[in-house]
Design an enzyme around this catalytic site. Structure first.
Site, short mmCIF file in Angstrom:
data_model
loop_
_atom_site.label_atom_id
_atom_site.label_comp_id
_atom_site.label_asym_id
_atom_site.label_seq_id
_atom_site.Cartn_x
_atom_site.Cartn_y
_atom_site.Cartn_z
N GLN A 211 0.83 -1.21 0.00
CA GLN A 211 0.00 0.00 0.00
C GLN A 211 0.87 1.26 0.00
O GLN A 211 0.35 2.35 -0.25
CB GLN A 211 -0.89 0.02 1.24
CG GLN A 211 -1.92 -1.09 1.32
CD GLN A 211 -2.65 -1.11 2.64
OE1 GLN A 211 -2.68 -2.13 3.31
NE2 GLN A 211 -3.26 0.00 3.04
N GLU B 61 0.55 -1.59 4.49
CA GLU B 61 0.96 -0.19 4.52
C GLU B 61 2.43 -0.06 4.90
O GLU B 61 3.20 0.62 4.25
CB GLU B 61 0.09 0.61 5.49
CG GLU B 61 0.46 2.08 5.55
CD GLU B 61 -0.45 2.90 6.43
OE1 GLU B 61 -0.08 4.04 6.76
OE2 GLU B 61 -1.54 2.42 6.80
N ARG C 64 -4.37 8.03 16.76
CA ARG C 64 -5.75 8.05 16.27
C ARG C 64 -6.71 7.48 17.32
O ARG C 64 -7.87 7.88 17.37
CB ARG C 64 -5.89 7.31 14.95
CG ARG C 64 -7.29 7.46 14.36
CD ARG C 64 -7.42 7.00 12.94
NE ARG C 64 -6.83 7.84 11.93
CZ ARG C 64 -7.48 8.73 11.20
NH1 ARG C 64 -8.77 8.97 11.43
NH2 ARG C 64 -6.88 9.39 10.25
N ARG D 132 -7.64 -1.42 9.10
CA ARG D 132 -8.82 -0.60 8.81
C ARG D 132 -9.42 0.03 10.08
O ARG D 132 -9.87 -0.67 10.97
CB ARG D 132 -9.85 -1.48 8.13
CG ARG D 132 -10.92 -0.76 7.36
CD ARG D 132 -11.79 -1.77 6.63
NE ARG D 132 -12.65 -1.18 5.64
CZ ARG D 132 -13.36 -1.87 4.77
NH1 ARG D 132 -13.30 -3.19 4.79
NH2 ARG D 132 -14.13 -1.27 3.88
N THR E 233 -3.25 11.80 10.16
CA THR E 233 -3.07 12.68 11.32
C THR E 233 -1.68 13.32 11.33
O THR E 233 -1.47 14.28 12.07
CB THR E 233 -3.31 11.91 12.63
OG1 THR E 233 -2.50 10.74 12.65
CG2 THR E 233 -4.77 11.48 12.73
N ALA F 64 -5.78 5.56 5.49
CA ALA F 64 -6.43 6.65 6.21
C ALA F 64 -7.73 7.11 5.54
O ALA F 64 -8.19 8.21 5.82
CB ALA F 64 -5.48 7.84 6.39
N GLU G 86 -12.85 3.37 5.81
CA GLU G 86 -12.74 2.92 7.19
C GLU G 86 -13.99 3.10 8.04
O GLU G 86 -14.28 2.24 8.89
CB GLU G 86 -11.56 3.63 7.87
CG GLU G 86 -10.22 3.17 7.33
CD GLU G 86 -9.08 4.01 7.87
OE1 GLU G 86 -8.30 3.50 8.67
OE2 GLU G 86 -8.98 5.19 7.46
#
Length: 768
Positions: free
Chosen positions: A191, A226, A304, A336, A434, A503, A706
């Site tokens: 990813q 990711e 998060r 996710r 973020t 994200a 998500e």
């Protein structure tokens, strides 16, 4: 518009990494992973493996020409173990052979001399011993310490949420081969192409310009590719660079389960204060995140969690603290929701406990405390364009919450052996990375002289339909048919310095860049048309591949326009850069404006529990979701359905179990259960909330990747409510997933076992 990849998938024509034709002389790589979770690596006996048939070379940390380090946020993760091992399955050596079976056979001949060291698997133990990935962080709003005196009710408790295996259909893998000039070209199932490029260059001691990463599509990612794809990409590239031969590395399912990190398990303590009229006044929560053996993305996931600690409720006094705890498990990673679901589970557990102690439905507390415009999140961002109450009201009007609850109560009165539970799950999820700097993207668009269009972006297609969305954005902006547009592979040479596809921001960031590039090309072409046709530029437009002047067809169409522009030496290529505006966050103050916008929604979930066996069914899920102005409703609906079922799996059946030695026990699909087609609720309604969308969302269509996973939390509380309908005085521990085994233990906990099910039903009717 339907997903353009669907036909290729169904016919088996879509190309994934393992479908790439191999070059002559390709070697196959298999990783030898540490058999112990923690220890001092004193030596390796490789002689028998080196003599095994087909083995060409075995690489260890000593063969790395650059830096043996792939840690991103924190440089604490070696590519190949040097002096210590930190989790079972940690890569120690790489066997290269002529065939994959030969490499696997050789791996079994390797002997590792490892001095065992103490193993930690519990995040609370790690925190107590000072084993932290990064220092703890705290978000604050108001003054909860003084607010407790004003609370009519104070609730305290603990909530535990487990990990979750990504279980992408395509396992981790990479295929690398050397290029002219001493570089490496790398096909990676990732990813984050730029992350693989950056860390591979670091390992090889090269500039990033000598490492090219190309991604066609992934067979699923869910966050598991990711950051974790870096290891396998860098290992394949290392072998190709050292041996000057093509190298293919694809993990078996068993190795993938054993060696890769999962969703972070959390253990959390909460304290919640309410007024007499059920207003939430104060909330304190402490999160203990099980990060695993290295940082990976844990600090960002932890952040998060703090951002979403209050879900969709306004609480004027909040103190939320989070510890990222180092244990001896594979480094846990993005999944996710990225920490948001873990935070939301705790506040929903606190509300559920408060409701039980006060004898009111949880949804009564939920409804009274929904966010409203003008209020402030604990991280300082002001609530704007809030659709929390709007989605709740729409769900109530559409599905009749109180009527539905009455039907559930009536069913429970009539059925001593089966009980139903109903739960409401409202959500609020912020959209953006973020880390502010990651909210940027680029696109490269070429118009060819026959009118066809090639688009390159940093977006990675992994089943979410982003390719279709990018094509539709380009086609709409240029005024042409989607059939003229081709989306190229994601390639670090064509589009550099990309943020990962994560994200829920991929379509927004890359779509905005595509829109900007295509808008500039359209403007350029129309200015050429105005000059060529001697017409007023302001009245020109392109629609359905026809040039219109004041709404009427002009003397040219798309193909002619492109051709004449080329012969007049008008540029038919454009690169655009997009950065989400107005984002900032001060980590020193833990305040800022980190999100471009928020997505809202409300789900009603009903479950039925078999009070004899402890099994259960999710009967119905009805959702009102804030899509904004969706331009791919079929794809977006699919994301809701898939995310919801994945969330239900996490909350109900997907139980990861490690033994005290750090060995994964649920290491196969016979012991780790995931939702299948039969797990999809028979009633699954998804209603599109009528809203104007948001200008920071591509074509005002809000992100949808998500947010729907969080609706799955409603399944947990629906099952829990059904258990309590059978045992009204019971307050089950907040421990997810709520497996049938846990349900059965709660149904008959601390009570004499009846001689027969009939006796149990009789006893239930008279006991509290």
């Amino acid at each position: 518009m339907h997903n353009l990849d669907a036909a290729g998938h169904v016919r088996g024509e879509s190309q994934y990494l393992d479908d790439i034709p191999v070059q002559r002389g390709t070697l196959h790589a298999v990783v030898f992973g540490s058999p112990l979770a923690h220890g001092r690596l004193r030596g390796l006996n490789l002689e028998a493996a080196r003599r095994a048939p087909g083995v060409v070379r075995i690489l260890t940390a000593q063969d790395i020409p650059g830096e043996n380090q792939i840690g991103g946020i924190v440089p604490d993760e070696e590519l190949l173990a040097g002096s210590h091992v930190h989790f079972q399955g940690m890569p120690v050596a790489l066997v290269l052979a002529e065939t994959e079976p030969q490499a696997r056979a050789a791996v079994r001949l390797i002997e590792a001399d490892i001095e065992p060291l103490p193993v930690i698997t519990d995040p609370r133990v790690a925190q107590a011993q000072g084993e932290l990935i990064v220092p703890p962080r705290t978000f604050r709003l108001g003054d909860p310490a003084t607010a407790w005196a004003d609370c009519a009710h104070v609730i305290e408790g603990t909530a535990e949420s487990g990990g979750q295996e990504h279980l992408y259909i395509e396992t981790q893998g990479a295929y690398a081969y050397p290029t002219d000039g001493g570089g490496v070209r790398l096909h990676s199932s990732t990813q984050g192409p730029t992350a693989v490029q950056r860390h591979t260059a670091r390992v090889l001691g090269l500039g990033m310009h000598k490492v090219e990463v190309d991604v066609t599509r992934l067979g699923g990612g869910f966050g598991g590719k990711e950051d974790q794809a870096t290891t396998w990409g860098a290992l394949a590239a290392l072998a190709a660079f050292v041996l000057k031969k093509p190298v293919k590395l694809v993990l078996s399912r068993h190795d993938d389960l054993r060696m890769t990190g999962k969703r972070h398990p959390y253990s959390s303590d909460f304290k919640l204060g309410l007024s007499a009229d059920l207003r939430l006044l104060a909330y304190e929560v402490t999160f203990y995140q099980n990060a695993g053996a290295a940082a990976d993305l844990s600090p960002a996931v932890l952040e998060r969690t703090l951002f979403h600690a209050c879900n969709t409720y306004f609480i004027p006094n909040v103190r939320a603290t989070a510890y990222s705890c180092r244990t001896h498990l594979p480094p846990n990673t993005a999944f996710r929701g990225f920490g948001g679901p873990q935070g939301m589970f705790v506040i929903e557990s606190a509300i559920a406990q408060a409701a039980e102690q006060l004898g009111v439905p949880a949804w009564e507390i939920q409804r009274r405390n929904l966010l409203q415009d003008g209020q402030v999140f604990p991280y300082g961002q002001r609530v704007e364009d809030c659709n929390a109450e709007l989605s709740w009201r729409a769900a109530d009007e559409k599905f009749g919450l109180e009527r539905w609850q009455a039907e559930v109560d009536a069913f429970n009165e009539e059925h001593p052996d089966r009980k139903r539970g109903l739960a409401v799950m409202p959500i609020c999820f912020g959209i953006s990375f973020t880390k502010t700097a990651m909210n940027q993207a680029r696109a490269l668009v070429h118009i060819y002289t026959d009118g066809s269009v090639g688009v390159s972006t940093g977006a990675v297609e992994m089943g979410q339909g982003v390719n279709t969305k990018m094509i539709q954005v380009a086609a709409r902006t240029l005024g042409i048919s989607p059939g003229r547009v081709r989306l190229e592979t994601t390639n670090t040479t064509r589009v550099a310095n990309t943020s990962p596809s994560a994200a829920s921001a991929t379509a927004d960031l890359n779509g905005k860049a595509v829109e900007m590039a295509c808008r500039e090309l359209r403007t350029r072409l129309l200015r050429h048309a105005a000059e060529d046709l001697k017409m007023n530029y302001e009245g020109l437009e392109i629609r359905d591949e026809q040039v219109l002047a004041a709404g009427k067809p002009a003397e040219t169409d798309w193909e002619k326009l492109v051709s004449t522009a080329y012969w007049k030496r008008v540029s038919l290529s454009e690169q655009a850069h997009y950065a989400t505006p107005d984002l900032w966050f001060d980590a020193g103050q833990e305040k800022g404006h980190p999100f471009a916008y928020h997505v809202y929604g409300t789900a009603l979930v009903q479950a039925t529990v078999d009070a004899v066996r402890g099994t259960y069914d999710i009967d119905a899920v009805r959702v009102v979701h804030d899509f904004g102005q969706s331009f791919t409703p079929g794809i977006d609906r699919g994301q809701i359905e898939g995310g919801l079922v994945q969330g239900l799996g996490w909350m109900t059946m997907e139980e990861l179990i490690y033994n005290p030695d750090g060995r994964l026990l649920s290491n196969a699909l016979s012991t780790y259960k995931v939702p299948d087609l039969y797990s999809v609720p028979p009633v699954l309604d998804v209603e599109f909330l009528e809203t104007p969308g948001h200008p920071n969302a591509i074509l005002r269509a809000k992100a949808v990747g998500e947010p729907p996973l969080m609706y799955g939390l409603g399944g947990y509380f629906a099952i829990r409510n059904a258990v309590r309908a059978f045992r009204p005085g019971l307050r089950p521990a907040f421990s997810a997933p709520i497996t049938p085994e846990k349900v059965l233990l709660n149904l008959y906990a601390a009570r004499p076992q009846p001689a027969s099910p009939a006796a149990a039903f009789s006893a239930t009717s008279t006991s509290a």
